[in-house]
Scaffold this motif. Structure first.
Motif, PDB file in Angstrom:
ATOM      1  N   LEU A   1     -11.732 -23.420   4.410  1.00 40.60           N
ATOM      2  CA  LEU A   1     -12.648 -24.406   5.262  1.00 40.60           C
ATOM      3  C   LEU A   1     -13.064 -25.634   4.726  1.00 40.60           C
ATOM      4  N   CYS A   2     -13.348 -25.671   3.521  1.00 42.69           N
ATOM      5  CA  CYS A   2     -13.858 -26.896   2.856  1.00 42.69           C
ATOM      6  C   CYS A   2     -12.941 -28.001   2.917  1.00 42.69           C
ATOM      7  N   THR A   3     -11.523 -27.478   2.573  1.00 42.51           N
ATOM      8  CA  THR A   3     -10.479 -28.393   2.346  1.00 42.51           C
ATOM      9  C   THR A   3     -10.347 -29.101   3.981  1.00 42.51           C
ATOM     10  N   MET A   4     -10.423 -28.324   4.834  1.00 42.01           N
ATOM     11  CA  MET A   4     -10.187 -28.738   6.374  1.00 42.01           C
ATOM     12  C   MET A   4     -11.517 -29.457   6.983  1.00 42.01           C
TER      13      MET A   4
ATOM     14  N   PHE B   1      -9.211 -31.804   8.888  1.00 43.27           N
ATOM     15  CA  PHE B   1      -7.884 -31.015   9.382  1.00 43.27           C
ATOM     16  C   PHE B   1      -8.372 -30.048  10.343  1.00 43.27           C
ATOM     17  N   ARG B   2      -7.384 -29.800  11.369  1.00 45.36           N
ATOM     18  CA  ARG B   2      -7.926 -28.371  12.054  1.00 45.36           C
ATOM     19  C   ARG B   2      -6.784 -27.482  11.922  1.00 45.36           C
ATOM     20  N   HIS B   3      -5.590 -27.812  11.045  1.00 39.20           N
ATOM     21  CA  HIS B   3      -4.753 -26.742  10.741  1.00 39.20           C
ATOM     22  C   HIS B   3      -4.333 -27.075   9.351  1.00 39.20           C
ATOM     23  N   LEU B   4      -4.068 -25.982   8.519  1.00 35.15           N
ATOM     24  CA  LEU B   4      -3.769 -25.968   7.136  1.00 35.15           C
ATOM     25  C   LEU B   4      -2.632 -24.913   6.884  1.00 35.15           C
ATOM     26  N   PRO B   5      -1.583 -25.487   6.353  1.00 34.61           N
ATOM     27  CA  PRO B   5      -0.309 -24.557   5.895  1.00 34.61           C
ATOM     28  C   PRO B   5      -0.863 -23.860   4.589  1.00 34.61           C
ATOM     29  N   VAL B   6      -0.363 -22.227   4.911  1.00 39.24           N
ATOM     30  CA  VAL B   6      -0.771 -21.571   3.776  1.00 39.24           C
ATOM     31  C   VAL B   6       0.614 -21.269   3.014  1.00 39.24           C
ATOM     32  N   LEU B   7       0.571 -21.233   1.706  1.00 40.79           N
ATOM     33  CA  LEU B   7       1.782 -21.152   0.911  1.00 40.79           C
ATOM     34  C   LEU B   7       1.657 -19.711  -0.050  1.00 40.79           C
ATOM     35  N   ASP B   8       2.748 -19.374  -0.123  1.00 44.61           N
ATOM     36  CA  ASP B   8       2.773 -17.987  -0.919  1.00 44.61           C
ATOM     37  C   ASP B   8       3.043 -18.356  -2.699  1.00 44.61           C
ATOM     38  N   GLU B   9       3.260 -17.173  -3.508  1.00 52.76           N
ATOM     39  CA  GLU B   9       3.292 -17.490  -4.736  1.00 52.76           C
ATOM     40  C   GLU B   9       4.647 -18.427  -5.147  1.00 52.76           C
ATOM     41  N   ALA B  10       5.591 -18.462  -4.299  1.00 55.63           N
ATOM     42  CA  ALA B  10       6.686 -19.143  -4.576  1.00 55.63           C
ATOM     43  C   ALA B  10       6.587 -20.608  -4.062  1.00 55.63           C
TER      44      ALA B  10
ATOM     45  N   ASP C   1      -5.968 -21.994  11.430  1.00 56.25           N
ATOM     46  CA  ASP C   1      -6.792 -23.092  12.154  1.00 56.25           C
ATOM     47  C   ASP C   1      -8.461 -23.004  11.848  1.00 56.25           C
ATOM     48  N   VAL C   2      -8.953 -24.189  12.060  1.00 56.79           N
ATOM     49  CA  VAL C   2     -10.345 -24.270  11.691  1.00 56.79           C
ATOM     50  C   VAL C   2     -11.260 -23.207  12.282  1.00 56.79           C
ATOM     51  N   ALA C   3     -10.827 -22.634  13.476  1.00 56.30           N
ATOM     52  CA  ALA C   3     -11.583 -21.738  14.087  1.00 56.30           C
ATOM     53  C   ALA C   3     -11.581 -20.488  13.457  1.00 56.30           C
TER      54      ALA C   3
ATOM     55  N   CYS D   1     -10.589 -19.945  10.390  1.00 47.60           N
ATOM     56  CA  CYS D   1     -11.014 -20.130   9.009  1.00 47.60           C
ATOM     57  C   CYS D   1     -12.740 -19.909   8.831  1.00 47.60           C
ATOM     58  N   LEU D   2     -13.142 -20.772   9.791  1.00 51.12           N
ATOM     59  CA  LEU D   2     -14.636 -20.618   9.955  1.00 51.12           C
ATOM     60  C   LEU D   2     -15.303 -19.278  10.456  1.00 51.12           C
ATOM     61  N   SER D   3     -14.573 -18.759  11.159  1.00 46.78           N
ATOM     62  CA  SER D   3     -14.961 -17.129  11.799  1.00 46.78           C
ATOM     63  C   SER D   3     -15.071 -16.263  10.268  1.00 46.78           C
ATOM     64  N   GLU D   4     -13.850 -16.367   9.604  1.00 42.80           N
ATOM     65  CA  GLU D   4     -13.562 -15.638   8.498  1.00 42.80           C
ATOM     66  C   GLU D   4     -14.685 -15.840   7.438  1.00 42.80           C
ATOM     67  N   ALA D   5     -14.883 -17.363   7.104  1.00 43.64           N
ATOM     68  CA  ALA D   5     -15.852 -17.824   6.352  1.00 43.64           C
ATOM     69  C   ALA D   5     -17.408 -17.205   6.531  1.00 43.64           C
ATOM     70  N   LEU D   6     -17.586 -17.169   7.952  1.00 46.68           N
ATOM     71  CA  LEU D   6     -18.702 -16.755   8.316  1.00 46.68           C
ATOM     72  C   LEU D   6     -19.189 -15.234   8.032  1.00 46.68           C
ATOM     73  N   ALA D   7     -18.083 -14.597   8.477  1.00 48.85           N
ATOM     74  CA  ALA D   7     -18.094 -13.184   8.115  1.00 48.85           C
ATOM     75  C   ALA D   7     -18.054 -12.816   6.718  1.00 48.85           C
ATOM     76  N   GLY D   8     -17.553 -13.562   5.807  1.00 50.08           N
ATOM     77  CA  GLY D   8     -17.617 -13.466   4.426  1.00 50.08           C
ATOM     78  C   GLY D   8     -18.820 -13.687   3.766  1.00 50.08           C
ATOM     79  N   LEU D   9     -19.849 -14.498   4.558  1.00 49.17           N
ATOM     80  CA  LEU D   9     -21.209 -14.665   4.172  1.00 49.17           C
ATOM     81  C   LEU D   9     -22.094 -13.222   3.753  1.00 49.17           C
ATOM     82  N   HIS D  10     -21.686 -12.356   4.729  1.00 46.16           N
ATOM     83  CA  HIS D  10     -22.124 -10.990   4.467  1.00 46.16           C
ATOM     84  C   HIS D  10     -21.363 -10.411   3.145  1.00 46.16           C
TER      85      HIS D  10
END
Length: 97
Positions: free
Chosen positions: A46-49, A54-63, A71-73, A75-84
């Motif tokens: 979220l901070c990167t976005m 950015f509204r979109h951010l590709p996610v890469l695996d280990e390879a 999408d920012v919405a 990620c924001l939702s998950e970050a807010l849930a993570g506050l708990h």
């Protein structure tokens, strides 16, 4: 490697009056977009976005292969849930999205 978003289409096709059916993806895509690794935290993504508008951010695996797209919405939702979770001593990982 690149990404095409609605912003790319609006700015590089529609606003310029280009024919979408005759415009190649490579002509409008954002080349070499910034990415995030799959095991980064949602708040980090979220901070990167936010920092880069950015509204979109590709996610890469280990390879280094594309494993998904945030999408920012979401990620924001998950970050807010993570506050708990942080209050309980846990971080939310992008792998759980």
């Amino acid at each position: 490697v690149g990404i095409v978003t609605d912003t790319d289409v609006c700015r590089k096709v529609v606003a310029l009056g280009r024919d979408a059916d005759a415009t190649a993806v490579e002509a409008v895509m954002t080349r070499n977009p910034q990415t995030v690794l799959w095991n980064a935290t949602a708040s980090s993504a979220l901070c990167t976005m936010v920092d880069n508008c950015f509204r979109h951010l590709p996610v890469l695996d280990e390879a280094g292969s594309v494993a998904g797209l945030l999408d920012v919405a979401k990620c924001l939702s998950e970050a807010l849930a993570g506050l708990h979770g942080h209050q309980l001593g846990h971080a939310v990982s992008l792998a759980s999205l």
